[in-house]
Write a protein that holds these residues in place. Structure first.
Motif: not given
Length: 165
Positions: A104, A119, A123, A151
């Motif tokens: 990500a 996150h 992600c 991520c």
């Protein structure tokens, strides 16, 4: 990988079912033989030759079925793990080392209520979740949330989100 592992599991499952069936048949034969005898000394041969081995076969069949099902579940977990983690990326260079592409790259940080991780917005663990909320910089400053290991949001990302607030 899947077929080799499953080929070893299915005979164990079949053996477990066969042992259960044979044990049940022996127990029924033993019960039928015992029920026809009036005296205990005449019932003992049926008990020793049918009922006890039948019960042992039932126990052995249950153990084999449990082992086979556990092995089947382990094979499926191994396969899923191989698909999730051990798959080699298509853009591997000549030396066999895979180019480390981030999972990500979004700068926006999200969290799930009740979760313990923060996150990136793209992600796979939070993408598409309607209940994902933007991360509050105070929560990050207090250290209540850990960075997601998938991520891998960098420490600079939490500073950039603080600047956005």
């Amino acid at each position: 990988m899947r077929t080799a592992r499953l080929r070893t599991v299915h005979p164990v499952l079949w053996a477990g079912w066969a042992a259960l069936a044979a044990g049940a048949v022996l127990c029924v034969i033993g019960w039928y033989g015992i029920s026809g005898e009036r005296f205990a000394e005449r019932q003992l041969p049926y008990l020793a030759s049918c009922t006890v081995p039948g019960a042992a076969l039932i126990i052995a069949g249950a153990v084999l079925l449990t082992h086979g099902r556990n092995a089947l579940a382990a094979a499926r977990v191994e396969e899923l793990y191989g698909l999730l983690v051990a798959a080699e990326p298509a853009d591997a260079d000549e030396s066999g080392q895979a180019a480390a592409a981030p999972v990500a790259v979004s700068g926006e940080l999200l969290m799930v209520p009740g979760g313990t991780l923060w996150h990136r917005a793209d992600c796979p663990l939070v993408a598409g979740k309607a209940d994902a909320l933007p991360v509050d910089s105070r929560v990050l400053a207090r250290g209540e949330l850990d960075p997601c290991p998938i991520c891998e949001p960098a420490a600079s990302d939490d500073r950039s989100s603080e600047a956005d607030d």
